[in-house]
Design an enzyme around this catalytic site. Structure first.
Site, PDB file in Angstrom:
ATOM      1  CB  SER A 221      -0.949  -0.018   1.205  1.00 37.12           C
ATOM      2  OG  SER A 221      -1.927   0.985   1.041  1.00 37.12           O
ATOM      3  CG  ASN A 222      -0.512   4.673  -1.386  1.00 37.18           C
ATOM      4  OD1 ASN A 222      -1.222   5.368  -0.668  1.00 37.18           O
ATOM      5  ND2 ASN A 222      -0.976   4.117  -2.495  1.00 37.18           N
ATOM      6  NE  ARG A 223       5.575   7.142   4.156  1.00 36.89           N
ATOM      7  CZ  ARG A 223       5.886   6.583   5.320  1.00 36.89           C
ATOM      8  NH1 ARG A 223       5.003   6.578   6.302  1.00 36.89           N
ATOM      9  NH2 ARG A 223       7.066   6.041   5.506  1.00 36.89           N
ATOM     10  CB  SER A 224      -3.007   7.924   0.160  1.00 39.19           C
ATOM     11  OG  SER A 224      -4.247   8.586   0.140  1.00 39.19           O
ATOM     12  CB  ALA A 291      -2.273   7.516  -3.313  1.00 38.50           C
TER      13      ALA A 291
END
Ligand code: CTP
Length: 417
Positions: A221-224, A291
């Protein structure tokens, strides 16, 4: 139309006649609200006037009572027929107008103060609120006044800006109360459903970071955090749009305007792409704030076991959803993209604006302090093809949303009402 005295008010008035609370604050333009009241009554609206104590220094309650549908009120206390007047007025109203709205009244409302009947009614209502400010130019131009108005606008309050013209004391400038006939024209539109610059527009927003399954328990995943997308959805809703929110953060974030926004929960880039394609066909504006994972993989059917060592992940590029939306855009549809950058922010943003073919690009320096992922605040550059880049300094994600959506409203074709 003649004045007919109303019977004693019940807690929640039941009538199909739109009920308007006409608030009058203490400024010289208060004399014009007598004319406004008369015009509203001529249109058949039920009007209940509420004067602040200072307003009564300029105009008399007897005048308002004689023209209105109910006696003019000035105080939270002392009326035996209406023991809790602010909730009676607030819950029964189809619209609350404040004309004139003074700098002091605007400040008290923005602060959430309820120290007289009018401000208490403003807090006690869920009806639309229309402020018609009037004051001297110097006061109107004060950053404090403009910031208070910006706060109120973001909360969905409608503001009919004052006109340029003669002011009390012989001055000339911006600050004159809008003519009552024009106020009544806007009142008619609000009663018919107008709620702001996006009234009637269908806005689709994506929010949050996508999650690509590695196996049944692990994800890439990502930090959004989804906060900017949620703020966009809420603000668009307050500006009158019909909003659909496609989100990966359904379990983490909540909406204030929960019943008014259609929420579609998704997880992976593939699911988000599918939902966006489906809902974009019905949308006047699409905003890709999510994101999206650029790389995805085929998930293992069972949990990968540690004893078998670190797995090799075979990543592949995931399709660019925004590019696909641009390629299949419907006629007149406005598409807004985001750009998350950490270096050469403006240069990369301008390149992305051209490459992505969007109408508006919101460029985020995600490495700047207080901006981008996870923060409650943001700082962006807005890019449009035929305009100079505009830097929007650090502010709440709601305030950023307001700037973005004001651009969207200007790009959309004009609509009724
Ligand atoms: N986007 C998308 N589909 C993807 C990747 C990104 O729709 N697979 C969208 C994002 O929602 C955003 C815009 O494209 O509105 C730009 O995303 P960004 O991550 O800044 O750029 P990328 O196109 O992914 O390029 P790069 O990561 O190389 O900067």
């Amino acid at each position: 139309m003649t004045w007919t005295p109303s019977p004693m008010p019940s807690a929640t008035p039941k009538s199909s006649t739109p009920r308007i609370v006409l608030g009058v604050a203490g400024g010289i333009a208060a004399y014009k609200s007598v004319e406004l009241l008369r015009l509203l009554r001529d249109k058949g609206y039920h009007v209940a006037p509420v004067l602040t104590p200072d307003a009564t220094r300029f105009v008399g309650t007897v005048t308002f009572s004689a023209l209105a549908s109910e006696p003019a009120r000035t105080s939270l206390f002392g009326d035996p027929t209406t023991p809790i007047p602010h909730t009676y007025l607030g819950s029964g109203a189809s619209l609350v107008i404040v004309a004139p709205a003074t700098a002091h009244l605007i400040a008290r409302y923005a602060m959430g103060l309820a120290d007289d009947l009018l401000t208490a009614t403003l807090l006690a209502t869920r009806a639309p609120v229309l402020l018609c400010p009037a004051m001297h130019t110097e006061m109107w131009e004060q950053p404090s006044v403009q910031e208070n108005l910006a706060t109120l606008r973001r909360r969905g309050v409608l503001v009919l800006e004052p006109e340029i013209g003669h002011l009390a004391g012989g001055d000339e400038g911006t600050g004159r109360l809008v003519e009552p006939v024009r106020i009544v024209e806007l009142v008619d539109r609000i009663i018919q459903g107008y709620r702001g610059a996006l009234t009637g527009a269908r806005v689709l927003v994506s929010a949050g970071g996508t999650r690509e399954a590695i196996d049944p328990v692990r994800v890439l995943s990502n930090r959004s955090s989804g906060k900017q997308g949620y703020a966009l959805a809420e603000t668009a809703c307050r500006m009158g749009a019909r909003v659909t929110l496609v989100t990966t953060m359904e379990r983490a974030l909540s909406l204030d305007t929960v019943n008014a926004i259609e929420v579609v929960a998704v997880e992976s880039a593939a699911e988000l792409g599918e939902a966006m394609r489906t809902h974009s066909r019905e949308s006047d504006c699409v905003i890709m704030a999510a994101a999206v994972a650029d790389f995805t993989l085929t998930a293992a059917g069972e949990k990968l076991k540690k004893r078998e060592g670190a797995p090799e992940l075979h990543l592949k590029l995931s399709p660019d959803i925004l590019a696909d939306l641009v390629a299949h855009r419907t006629k007149g549809q406005i598409i807004v993209g985001f750009a998350a950058e950490t270096a050469k922010v403006l240069e990369n943003g301008l390149l992305k604006l051209r490459e992505k073919g969007v109408d508006l690009l919101v460029v985020n320096d995600v490495s700047a302090p207080g901006a981008g992922f996870e923060h409650a605040t943001n700082e962006v550059i807005l890019l449009e093809h035929s305009k100079e880049p505009e830097r929007i300094s650090l502010r709440s994600k709601e305030a950023i949303s307001w700037e973005i959506l004001a651009r969207v409203a200007a790009l959309l074709p004009p609509r009724a009402p």
